[in-house]
Design an enzyme around this catalytic site. Structure first.
Site, mmCIF file in Angstrom:
data_model
loop_
_atom_site.group_PDB
_atom_site.id
_atom_site.type_symbol
_atom_site.label_atom_id
_atom_site.label_comp_id
_atom_site.label_asym_id
_atom_site.label_seq_id
_atom_site.Cartn_x
_atom_site.Cartn_y
_atom_site.Cartn_z
ATOM 1 N N HIS A 155 1.357 -10.538 5.860
ATOM 2 C CA HIS A 155 2.196 -11.627 5.350
ATOM 3 C C HIS A 155 2.615 -12.549 6.484
ATOM 4 O O HIS A 155 3.789 -12.687 6.790
ATOM 5 C CB HIS A 155 3.421 -11.057 4.632
ATOM 6 N N CYS A 156 1.649 -13.196 7.078
ATOM 7 C CA CYS A 156 1.885 -14.030 8.251
ATOM 8 C C CYS A 156 1.160 -15.351 8.022
ATOM 9 O O CYS A 156 0.171 -15.406 7.289
ATOM 10 C CB CYS A 156 1.317 -13.307 9.481
ATOM 11 N N GLY A 157 1.627 -16.388 8.645
ATOM 12 C CA GLY A 157 0.956 -17.664 8.542
ATOM 13 C C GLY A 157 -0.463 -17.633 9.101
ATOM 14 O O GLY A 157 -1.268 -18.513 8.806
#
Length: 182
Positions: A61-63
């Site tokens: 869940h990271c850019g």
């Protein structure tokens, strides 16, 4: 006399260099790790020894999570030339899924990852897994998710790419190709 001293100095350098490389390999590869969301355990030394490697700390869940696509493309492009890509999910930056099933779904289903993915581990600070402690000792600890460490056959980090450097960048491909040619 000078020649003899020179020869002994050269031999000492060669032996210390090989023992240094062996120490790097030990710190990186003398581990048994469980594959992501599986019961299978992998002996890293027997699996990776003697191969050029690209180790990456990942998060679901990271850019930068979309970089899984580029990492898979690198894996497909260079696997037949010997490059091994491995992902190490981490919640060190609080962006990993709360359970391995979700992490596996993101990697394998959402992005079609076929390269090696291992169970989550810490990658920074006092609790860093020994693999990432060694990577930090040789270069620097990851400052964020998706730091990419290019490692030669002897266990030496030859390049580090930060999160902002995409896996499909010309810079990464050139470094991999130089390593594969060497």
């Amino acid at each position: 006399m000078r020649k003899i001293i020179g020869i002994f100095t050269m031999l000492g350098f060669l032996f210390s260099s090989s023992s240094h490389a062996e120490a790097n390999l030990d710190e990186l590869l003398n581990h048994e790790l469980r594959r992501l969301h599986a019961n299978e355990t992998v002996n890293l030394r027997s699996h990776f020894e003697g191969k050029p490697l690209l180790f990456v700390n990942t998060a679901s869940h990271c850019g930068f999570t979309g970089q899984f696509e580029g990492l898979e493309a690198l894996h497909q492009r260079y696997k037949d030339q010997g490059l091994m890509v491995a992902g190490f999910p981490s919640n060190s930056f609080r962006q990993e899924a709360s359970d391995e099933e979700e992490t596996a779904r993101v990697c394998f289903f959402n992005f079609g990852v076929t390269f090696d993915m291992f169970s989550p581990m810490d990658v920074r600070g006092d609790s860093a897994h020994p693999i990432f402690a060694e990577l930090a000792r040789q270069t620097r600890a990851p400052k964020w998710n998706f730091y990419k460490y290019l490692i030669d056959r002897e266990g030496n980090v030859v390049e580090v790419f930060p999160s902002t450097t995409r896996p499909d960048s010309a810079q990464v491909r050139r470094a991999i190709e130089r390593l594969l040619e060497g």
